[in-house]
Write an enzyme that holds these catalytic residues in place. Sequence first.
Site, PDB file in Angstrom:
ATOM      1  N   GLU A 102       0.848  -1.200   0.000  1.00  0.00           N
ATOM      2  CA  GLU A 102       0.000   0.000   0.000  1.00  0.00           C
ATOM      3  C   GLU A 102       0.878   1.242   0.000  1.00  0.00           C
ATOM      4  OE1 GLU A 102      -2.499   1.382  -0.795  1.00  0.00           O
ATOM      5  OE2 GLU A 102      -4.034   1.546   0.751  1.00  0.00           O
ATOM      6  N   ASP A 103       0.347   2.331  -0.537  1.00  0.00           N
ATOM      7  CA  ASP A 103       1.109   3.586  -0.547  1.00  0.00           C
ATOM      8  C   ASP A 103       1.071   4.280   0.808  1.00  0.00           C
ATOM      9  OD1 ASP A 103      -1.607   4.174  -0.808  1.00  0.00           O
ATOM     10  OD2 ASP A 103      -1.375   5.520  -2.518  1.00  0.00           O
ATOM     11  N   ASP A 106      -3.973   5.884   6.130  1.00  0.00           N
ATOM     12  CA  ASP A 106      -4.463   7.181   6.609  1.00  0.00           C
ATOM     13  C   ASP A 106      -5.491   6.923   7.716  1.00  0.00           C
ATOM     14  OD1 ASP A 106      -4.721  10.025   6.367  1.00  0.00           O
ATOM     15  OD2 ASP A 106      -6.472   9.775   5.099  1.00  0.00           O
ATOM     16  N   PHE A 155      -1.383  16.553   3.269  1.00  0.00           N
ATOM     17  CA  PHE A 155      -1.700  15.818   2.055  1.00  0.00           C
ATOM     18  C   PHE A 155      -0.476  15.760   1.156  1.00  0.00           C
ATOM     19  CE2 PHE A 155      -3.648  14.590  -1.899  1.00  0.00           C
ATOM     20  CZ  PHE A 155      -4.522  13.619  -1.464  1.00  0.00           C
ATOM     21  N   ARG A 168       1.361  11.888  -9.880  1.00  0.00           N
ATOM     22  CA  ARG A 168       1.886  10.560  -9.546  1.00  0.00           C
ATOM     23  C   ARG A 168       3.338  10.372 -10.011  1.00  0.00           C
ATOM     24  NH1 ARG A 168      -2.422   7.274  -7.789  1.00  0.00           N
ATOM     25  NH2 ARG A 168      -4.424   7.644  -8.787  1.00  0.00           N
TER      26      ARG A 168
HETATM   27  P1  IMP Z   1      -7.497   5.214   4.377  1.00  0.00           P
HETATM   28  O1  IMP Z   1      -8.580   4.230   4.077  1.00  0.00           O
HETATM   29  O2  IMP Z   1      -8.057   6.472   4.979  1.00  0.00           O
HETATM   30  O3  IMP Z   1      -6.379   4.649   5.208  1.00  0.00           O
HETATM   31  O4  IMP Z   1      -6.964   5.710   2.997  1.00  0.00           O
HETATM   32  C1  IMP Z   1      -5.958   5.162   2.323  1.00  0.00           C
HETATM   33  C2  IMP Z   1      -5.942   5.692   0.906  1.00  0.00           C
HETATM   34  O5  IMP Z   1      -6.241   7.091   0.833  1.00  0.00           O
HETATM   35  C3  IMP Z   1      -4.550   5.576   0.366  1.00  0.00           C
HETATM   36  O6  IMP Z   1      -4.352   4.335  -0.261  1.00  0.00           O
HETATM   37  C4  IMP Z   1      -4.464   6.730  -0.595  1.00  0.00           C
HETATM   38  O7  IMP Z   1      -4.914   6.324  -1.864  1.00  0.00           O
HETATM   39  C5  IMP Z   1      -5.391   7.766  -0.045  1.00  0.00           C
HETATM   40  N1  IMP Z   1      -4.642   8.829   0.700  1.00  0.00           N
HETATM   41  C6  IMP Z   1      -4.648   9.046   2.026  1.00  0.00           C
HETATM   42  N2  IMP Z   1      -3.845  10.075   2.354  1.00  0.00           N
HETATM   43  C7  IMP Z   1      -3.313  10.510   1.197  1.00  0.00           C
HETATM   44  C8  IMP Z   1      -2.371  11.556   0.877  1.00  0.00           C
HETATM   45  O8  IMP Z   1      -1.853  12.305   1.720  1.00  0.00           O
HETATM   46  N3  IMP Z   1      -2.065  11.690  -0.439  1.00  0.00           N
HETATM   47  C9  IMP Z   1      -2.585  10.890  -1.417  1.00  0.00           C
HETATM   48  N4  IMP Z   1      -3.445   9.900  -1.151  1.00  0.00           N
HETATM   49  C10 IMP Z   1      -3.819   9.713   0.141  1.00  0.00           C
HETATM   50 MG    MG Z   2      -4.352   3.858  -2.284  1.00  0.00          MG
END
Ligand code: IMP
Ligand code: MG
Length: 183
Positions: A102-103, A106, A155, A168
């Site tokens: 995963e990237d 959050d 962000f 990207r």
């Molecule tokens: P979560 O479900 O809130 O943990 O969200 C995870 C997904 O939200 C990641 O896989 C990203 O695609 C996106 N995301 C969350 N924070 C960022 C950020 O700072 N920049 C870009 N994408 C983000």
């Molecule tokens: Mg993602």
Amino acid sequence: MENLLYNDIERVLITEKELADKVKELGEAISKDYRDEKVLMVCILRGSIVFFSDLIRSINADIVIDTMSVSSYGAGSATTGKVRIIKDLDSDIMNMNVIIVEDIIDSGNTMNNLTNMLSTRKPKSLKIVSLLDKPSRREVEIEGDYVGFTIPDEFVVGYGLDYAERYRGLKDICVLAPRIYKK
Ligand code: IMP
Ligand code: MG
């Protein structure tokens, strides 16, 4: 900084060099843990593709790959909660060692829902490697097994991560200027 997209960037948070060093470190840790095992590396599209392509080349183990696309975000930067499967795995993961790549974690909702769902398919093991982690934003209890960088609640874009599908291709992880997502 010749790329014009850098005009939309407030500052570089993690440099190309720091990313390369960390990916190498993560690759070594995974290689050590899976030395005698076969492992399926799952690229979570699209944010992880750059990290994924670097990471798999830094792993010295018997890996196979697959991709999956899930969504918990729309075009903007606010979470909607539930995960939606857009493209499922092509492989059967039963009795496989699986590492989700995963990237960023959050709120944690995406990884929490995804690991719960994949667990029902009875993998031999299921781990998460996340390049970035924003623990201050967590809404559910979930941690990456391998984490690259813990970052503040800002962000970020670049190295695969987007804002509305843009940025990207930037080589560094960058904090986007708030004027870009506030307009
Ligand atoms: P979560 O479900 O809130 O943990 O969200 C995870 C997904 O939200 C990641 O896989 C990203 O695609 C996106 N995301 C969350 N924070 C960022 C950020 O700072 N920049 C870009 N994408 C983000
Ligand atoms: Mg993602």
